[in-house]
Design an enzyme around this catalytic site. Structure first.
Site, mmCIF file in Angstrom:
data_model
loop_
_atom_site.group_PDB
_atom_site.id
_atom_site.type_symbol
_atom_site.label_atom_id
_atom_site.label_comp_id
_atom_site.label_asym_id
_atom_site.label_seq_id
_atom_site.Cartn_x
_atom_site.Cartn_y
_atom_site.Cartn_z
ATOM 1 N N GLU A 193 26.431 -6.398 60.534
ATOM 2 C CA GLU A 193 27.758 -5.888 60.178
ATOM 3 C C GLU A 193 27.726 -4.893 59.029
ATOM 4 O O GLU A 193 28.683 -4.788 58.251
ATOM 5 C CB GLU A 193 28.699 -7.053 59.862
ATOM 6 C CG GLU A 193 28.975 -7.920 61.083
ATOM 7 C CD GLU A 193 29.799 -9.152 60.760
ATOM 8 O OE1 GLU A 193 30.136 -9.364 59.571
ATOM 9 O OE2 GLU A 193 30.106 -9.905 61.691
ATOM 10 N N GLU A 268 28.228 -11.467 68.269
ATOM 11 C CA GLU A 268 28.763 -12.523 67.419
ATOM 12 C C GLU A 268 30.257 -12.606 67.695
ATOM 13 O O GLU A 268 30.968 -11.595 67.683
ATOM 14 C CB GLU A 268 28.517 -12.260 65.932
ATOM 15 C CG GLU A 268 29.027 -13.399 65.044
ATOM 16 C CD GLU A 268 28.758 -13.171 63.562
ATOM 17 O OE1 GLU A 268 27.650 -12.687 63.235
ATOM 18 O OE2 GLU A 268 29.639 -13.456 62.745
#
Length: 676
Positions: A193, A268
């Site tokens: 991320e 995710e």
């Protein structure tokens, strides 16, 4: 936002020669009145290849407490997660490549803390992967860094300035998995991320190829779909990336991601409390990630909620196992929702092209192994009962409805199907999950279903099994009296039970230089600030115990190792951890190598409640005692009073903790808590 309701009546139920269980109506002879018809056909070819459903251990320290469970409960938990044809039966395990830094709920240790340091036995992710493989040799393994040791950035909080160093670090972890644990890593990511770097991805691909890891695919970029824009204009980047992975896509991918021709994964997802709404979220996205976004794999953060529940995102796992001291664990709805897909499919199966949304809300997918088997998964989750933590869910409605499914092509000769059913009941708290219903006999390839709202069906040619164990022990609080002398000559894990590192890493240590009673200790070992992912504190800290504790006495032997500037603390009523750890309040009792002490109400040590001379110094063991009773606290040094009558107004409760002044070596021994 419109609330879901029962909607218009789908018409009278007409089910001759049927079975009727709960709200379930299945007919093989006549279509139900007003039924919408859905054709499942493979004659025009198959859809995308299915890559599996997975769970994520890490990001960070989310499996921390699991490793300390006593048997047989630890193995039971692992069976519910990984054992085929039993519980969740996961196809994929994704783990954090530890970087010694805070990555959501704690820190996970690095395999290369310094440039000339390699240790492939730190932490528990190696163990987790081996346990998963032991149960399912075909499970796919993925590694992804959240943080990196400081040496990789050469002083900068950035891993891409020296891409050859970073790729060497990652490739070493993959090679170490094979050399020391006989684990084959199937995929590796870039940086969780965070911004991706095209040059680094190319260098990583080259580095993996050079050391014989050509079969390890790169997943990128574990954030948004934005990398697809660069992949379309850079053929080298496109070639280097095997899987385009995004996080929390809300069941939709981008048009450019689809244009790359790469497999699309929700690498995710979920990240939602594992109550029944969380189970509903999981049921909806497992189907609709493919129906809406053509994503062929979905990976849940996190695998098992095995961390103190008051840390960020408490109970966000597929199941909960956060009491190793009692052996208690909980198998929640997401485990059984996972089983609706995983027990009846395998990676390498293909979706049918004829899948999509149901006429009155909900969705259905169908998959085949190409050998005559078919699995159909149907979900009718309503809006308010399937909200995930992110992204925001737009309004929609789902109604009860009659459906007829027609199997054509190679499936029209199927005579019987197995049926598994889950029904969420948000009103009477009587939900039932993963129940096998009597098999249905098809007539000319057709069967009908009456669907209520908030249900999941699996209709399949494959046998399933609802695994179970005897009830685990009852839940109980962390022991009010707890001690650890760390005298473990050959510890199974590098970290001591129940300590949850929030900044820094505290490991078992053999102190060969000590001539006395402090040979086996717990040592803080990170001496350089890592390349961070979360908001690591400037002090290292490890928490332990019961967040509800108010009155307690903590005693611990401490050794400051850094002359002149070093310092250590013990603490009580610590009220924050995870990414908020740098703002943790509590009562902190510090001693320093320059012969001073102070008492503060904050981890940074700026709000000083008491201070003075202590006579402490580096290289000498000292015994600290901190006692907090009501609104007053006092402290002992080597058994003698050093300070007393310090007012403690806030916080009112919290964990116990140990830590250091900065990233420095220090040792702890004979830790003891007495709470009341």
């Amino acid at each position: 936002m419109a609330a879901p309701g029962p909607g218009p009546d789908p018409g009278p139920l007409y089910c001759p020669l049927i079975f009727l269980l709960s709200y379930t109506c299945v007919s093989a002879l006549l279509p139900l009145s007003g039924a919408a018809v859905y054709v499942l056909n493979d004659e025009g070819g198959l859809g995308a290849e299915f890559d599996g459903i997975g769970g994520l251990s890490g990001g960070g320290a989310t499996s921390r407490l699991l490793v300390n469970y006593p048997e047989p409960y630890r193995s039971q938990i692992l069976d519910y997660l990984f054992k085929p044809n039993f519980g969740a039966s996961l196809h994929i395990l994704k783990v954090e490549i530890g970087g010694d830094a805070q990555t959501t709920d704690g820190t996970e240790p690095s395999h290369m803390r310094y440039e000339d340091d390699e240790n492939y036995f730190r932490g528990y992710e190696w163990w987790m992967m081996k346990e998963a493989k032991k149960r399912n040799p075909n499970i796919k393994l993925i590694g992804l860094p959240w943080a990196f040791p400081g040496w990789i950035g050469h002083g900068a909080n950035w891993p891409y300035d020296y891409p050859d160093i970073t790729s060497y670090y990652v490739a070493s972890w993959i090679r170490g998995a094979k050399l020391y644990h006989n684990l084959d890593i199937d995929y590796v990511g870039i940086w969780n991320e965070r911004k991706y770097d095209q040059k680094y991805i190319l260098v990583l691909r080259q580095s993996l190829d050079k050391v014989g890891l050509k079969n390890v695919g790169i997943i990128a970029a574990d954030g948004s779909w934005g990398i697809a824009n660069d992949m379309l204009v850079d053929p080298y980047l496109n070639d280097a990336v095997e899987i385009t992975g995004a996080h929390y896509p809300g069941t939709f991918s981008s048009s450019n991601a689809k244009k790359t021709g790469k497999k699309l994964w929700s690498s995710e997802d979920y990240s939602t409390v594992n109550d029944d709404v969380g189970g509903g979220c999981w049921a909806r996205i497992l189907n609709q990630n493919y129906v809406n976004g053509n994503m062929t794999s979905t990976i849940a953060w996190n695998l098992v909620a095995s961390y103190y529940k008051e840390l960020p995102f408490g109970r966000d796992g597929l199941m909960t196992a956060d009491e190793p001291w009692s052996g208690h664990y909980e198998v929640q709805s997401p485990i059984w929702i996972t089983a609706h897909t995983t027990q009846f499919t395998q990676p390498g199966w293909h979706y049918l092209k004829t899948v999509g949304h149901l006429h009155k809300g909900g969705s259905y997918v169908a998959l085949t192994d190409g050998k005559g088997n078919i699995t159909i998964i149907i979900e009718t989750m309503s809006h308010d009962h399937s909200i995930c933590i992110r992204p925001p869910l737009l309004p929609f409605e789902v109604f009860r409805q009659n459906t007829t499914f027609k199997l054509q092509g190679s499936f029209n000769q199927i005579k019987t199907l197995q049926i598994w059913h889950s029904k969420f009941d948000f009103f009477k708290n009587s939900s039932k999950f993963f129940t096998q219903l009597p098999e249905i006999k098809l007539d000319n390839g057709s069967f009908s279903l009456h669907l209520e709202v908030d249900e999941i069906y699996t209709i399949t040619t494959i046998a399933g099994n609802r695994g179970s164990f005897p009830e685990p022990p009852a839940s109980r609080s962390f022991p009010k009296e707890y001690e650890d002398d760390f005298n473990v000559e050959n510890p199974p894990f590098s970290e001591a039970p129940n300590f949850a590192d929030q900044t820094g890493v505290f490991e078992y240590f053999i102190n060969f230089r000590d001539p006395g009673d402090h040979v086996f200790t717990l040592r803080q070992v990170v001496t350089q600030r890592p390349i961070t992912w979360g908001s690591d504190a400037d002090q290292t800290i490890s928490i332990i115990g019961d967040y509800k504790w108010k009155n307690l006495t903590i005693t611990c032997d401490v050794l400051i190792e850094t002359a002149n500037t070093g310092g250590v603390f013990i603490a009580g009523r610590v009220n924050k951890g995870g990414e908020a750890v740098r703002h943790a309040e509590g009562l902190y009792y510090w001693v320093f190598a320059d012969g001073k002490y102070k008492v503060t109400s904050d981890l940074p040590g700026k709000i000083v409640l008491a201070s003075g001379q202590s006579g402490t110094r580096a290289g000498k063991w000292h015994t600290l005692t901190l006692s907090i009773q009501g609104n007053l606290a006092h402290g002992l040094l080597n058994g003698y009073p050093l300070w007393k009558n310090v007012n403690v107004l806030q916080p009112r409760n919290g964990w116990a903790a140990i830590g250091t002044r900065t990233f420095e070596l220090a040792q702890f021994d004979n830790f003891h808590i007495q709470a009341s």
